[in-house]
Design a protein around this motif. Sequence first.
Motif, PDB file in Angstrom:
ATOM      1  N   ALA A 205       0.834  -1.203   0.000  1.00 40.82           N
ATOM      2  CA  ALA A 205       0.000   0.000   0.000  1.00 40.82           C
ATOM      3  C   ALA A 205       0.870   1.254   0.000  1.00 40.82           C
ATOM      4  N   TYR A 206       1.940   1.230   0.787  1.00 40.81           N
ATOM      5  CA  TYR A 206       2.862   2.370   0.801  1.00 40.81           C
ATOM      6  C   TYR A 206       3.540   2.553  -0.550  1.00 40.81           C
ATOM      7  N   LYS A 207       3.826   1.441  -1.211  1.00 42.45           N
ATOM      8  CA  LYS A 207       4.439   1.539  -2.532  1.00 42.45           C
ATOM      9  C   LYS A 207       3.505   2.242  -3.511  1.00 42.45           C
TER      10      LYS A 207
ATOM     11  N   GLU B 297      12.011  14.652   0.553  1.00 45.17           N
ATOM     12  CA  GLU B 297      10.702  15.146   0.122  1.00 45.17           C
ATOM     13  C   GLU B 297       9.637  14.071   0.268  1.00 45.17           C
ATOM     14  N   LEU B 298       9.983  12.859  -0.114  1.00 51.11           N
ATOM     15  CA  LEU B 298       9.042  11.754  -0.044  1.00 51.11           C
ATOM     16  C   LEU B 298       8.676  11.443   1.403  1.00 51.11           C
ATOM     17  N   SER B 299       9.644  11.538   2.292  1.00 52.77           N
ATOM     18  CA  SER B 299       9.400  11.295   3.703  1.00 52.77           C
ATOM     19  C   SER B 299       8.310  12.228   4.243  1.00 52.77           C
ATOM     20  N   LEU B 300       8.372  13.490   3.836  1.00 46.51           N
ATOM     21  CA  LEU B 300       7.357  14.459   4.261  1.00 46.51           C
ATOM     22  C   LEU B 300       5.999  14.156   3.630  1.00 46.51           C
TER      23      LEU B 300
ATOM     24  N   LYS C  68       6.302   9.432   6.765  1.00 46.07           N
ATOM     25  CA  LYS C  68       7.088   8.355   7.357  1.00 46.07           C
ATOM     26  C   LYS C  68       8.507   8.864   7.585  1.00 46.07           C
ATOM     27  N   SER C  69       9.227   8.204   8.487  1.00 47.78           N
ATOM     28  CA  SER C  69      10.592   8.628   8.787  1.00 47.78           C
ATOM     29  C   SER C  69      11.470   8.520   7.545  1.00 47.78           C
ATOM     30  N   LEU C  70      12.549   9.287   7.540  1.00 44.06           N
ATOM     31  CA  LEU C  70      13.458   9.275   6.396  1.00 44.06           C
ATOM     32  C   LEU C  70      14.025   7.884   6.122  1.00 44.06           C
ATOM     33  N   PRO C  71      14.447   7.125   7.138  1.00 43.95           N
ATOM     34  CA  PRO C  71      14.952   5.774   6.855  1.00 43.95           C
ATOM     35  C   PRO C  71      13.897   4.864   6.215  1.00 43.95           C
ATOM     36  N   VAL C  72      12.641   4.946   6.705  1.00 43.63           N
ATOM     37  CA  VAL C  72      11.578   4.107   6.142  1.00 43.63           C
ATOM     38  C   VAL C  72      11.282   4.511   4.699  1.00 43.63           C
ATOM     39  N   ALA C  73      11.163   5.827   4.458  1.00 45.51           N
ATOM     40  CA  ALA C  73      10.891   6.313   3.102  1.00 45.51           C
ATOM     41  C   ALA C  73      12.019   5.915   2.154  1.00 45.51           C
TER      42      ALA C  73
END
Length: 407
Positions: free
Chosen positions: A5-7, A24-27, A31-36
């Motif tokens: 779903a996140y994909k 940018e995607l993290s924002l 989601k956190s920067l490592p997860v993004a």
Amino acid sequence: MKKNAYKRIIVKNVYFKKAVSCAELSLQIKKSLPVATQLLLSLVDEGIVEETGYAKSTGGRKPVLFALKPDILYVVAVAMDQFVTRIAIMNMQNEFVGTVIKLELPLSNNKNALNILVEKVEELVENSGILRSKFAGAGIGMPGFIDVKRGLNHSYLFSEGKSIAEYIKEKLRIPVFIDNDSSIMALAELKFGSGFNTKSAMVVNVGWGIGLGIILNSELYRGINGFAGEFSHVPLSSNDKLCVCGKSGCLETEASLLVVVEKAMEGVRNGKVTKLKELNVDDIEQACIDIIKAAQEGDQFAIEILSYSGFKIGMGIALLIHLLNPEFVILTGRGAAAGKILLTPLQQAINEYCIPSLSEYTSIKISELGADAELIGAAALVMENYDSESEGNAVKIKKHERENILN
């Protein structure tokens, strides 16, 4: 939320941004920067996203940019008006794949229009050689009173009360989304045009009617059932001309391109001095093109007709400015091709009928997306719903019909 779903959310966000950094995607997906970063790199490994270079540095290392591979997914984009329909396949960079089909398809009193549309779309998809599983869906912009929630068009495309989106989906076997033509033109402006990063804008579609797409708080406003923006049917005249809606005095009866063509034909018949000669009533699109071209070449009669239309539209826009105080008014549709010929009298009407302290904060623009605005909006409509196939009038497809692109 499942990884898949996140994909889908990431694919949607990257499509609209064209290129994003991990930060940018993290924002965007909250989601956190490592997860993004992990999610984005997994899409790179799967061949869905690719590195495209570096963003401008704001100090320190330049961030890497990522974009969708153009051919990872496709959309069918359909742009309809009352007389002409265009159908195209577009990739994830909003580029046309193959030929754009153009067909004359009158909608009024045409019970076969829906079947003809489905037949032509199916033909294009079949001849493209692209697997159905690679289509994110089909987006269809159409004129009329569109109930987005129920997938109905109360004006055209006879469907016996059944969802048009559902009917077309069953034939095409891909998700289908419909919306009013002016609304998806506004969506195109919001995502890719003059309305990008804008909090409020009125997108006025100058065509066979006078449509309106509304951008409020940086989102497309459709109203409860999707009927918001029926600008054509605002009663701004005391004339006795019957409108297609059944009322009289509507803006459409004074300012639409149908009225422009009718006036031009009448003038030619009555011997008006003009370079316009015989205008073919059976090819109203070409007649409109000829009138705009004549006006741009200095034909006084053509300029006079278009100027009157522009002034009447400006009166209506003055009302919109008083009610909504938008940042921009963006002119799109066929009539926008007239440019300053339409814009000058339109601005004059705003000067005359609008309170200066309100109108001075609203800029009037001609769309930069040109004739492709509705097709771009139709593609955007599909991708706007890509992370939620079951939402609105979208229809889920069976798992075995879909490749494991995002699994």
